[in-house]
Design an enzyme around this catalytic site. Sequence first.
Site, PDB file in Angstrom:
ATOM      1  N   SER A   1      45.086  53.153  -9.673  1.00 24.70           N
ATOM      2  CA  SER A   1      45.587  54.007  -8.592  1.00 24.70           C
ATOM      3  C   SER A   1      46.863  54.680  -9.063  1.00 24.70           C
ATOM      4  CB  SER A   1      45.875  53.163  -7.349  1.00 24.70           C
ATOM      5  OG  SER A   1      46.622  53.886  -6.389  1.00 24.70           O
TER       6      SER A   1
ATOM      7  N   TYR B   1      49.229  45.699  -3.277  1.00 27.63           N
ATOM      8  CA  TYR B   1      48.383  46.743  -3.858  1.00 27.63           C
ATOM      9  C   TYR B   1      48.974  47.239  -5.172  1.00 27.63           C
ATOM     10  CZ  TYR B   1      45.266  50.816  -3.869  1.00 27.63           C
ATOM     11  OH  TYR B   1      44.317  51.742  -4.194  1.00 27.63           O
TER      12      TYR B   1
END
Length: 234
Positions: free
Chosen positions: A142, A155
């Site tokens: 990401s 995350y």
Amino acid sequence: MKSFEKKVAAITGAGSGIGRALAVKLAQQGCNLSLSDVNEKGLAETVALAQAYGVKVTSAKVDVAKLEQMQAWAAATAREHGKVNLIFNNAGVALGSTVEGMSYEELEWLMGINFWGVVYGIKEFLPHLKASGEGHIINISSIFGLGSQPSQGAYNASKFAVRGYTEALRQELDLQQCGVSATCVHPGGIKTNIAKAARMNDSMKSIGIDPKKGQQNFEKFLHVTPDDAADAIL
């Protein structure tokens, strides 16, 4: 690898978003598919879309955080297709929480899918990729694997881990000259369901973020379609 035609690609999280877009675009290029997701309804829809292009498509309900399920799926993929050339470790989840406010259980849940799912995908499929003589591992990190954000500690950690693990793997594979390599992808602003499905807790309020409004505001930054992301990845 110069062509996807007659290759075999395995994709996790294929029931929606980037995973679905990858499956359809690979099928359009004559690539056979082994698809997995925990969402059986979404997975069935992707299978139908891909089969319309005349390629062989198999599927399985798989929780990527469960080693035994990943082992069984990898073995079944090789058995049913005769070979495996590509593994897209795409499945992922999100959690909105401060580091202080998240429970150990929440952290373990996210890391189980976002990091250990990638580890299992690599280790279970790599022998099959090497056996094919022409293979590639694609791990979806990401933009949050390049820079951290408040309320995204878990995350961030998982995506940084995917990045580091993949970079070491790529160097090892290149040194082995085995016909297999690896790519780490860092998407940002993709219009998928990950934000809507994210778990949020009230600890975010301690840093001035309302969990409900924070989710809505985050979705405003999602401008890239899964199709565009899949094109860039392929």
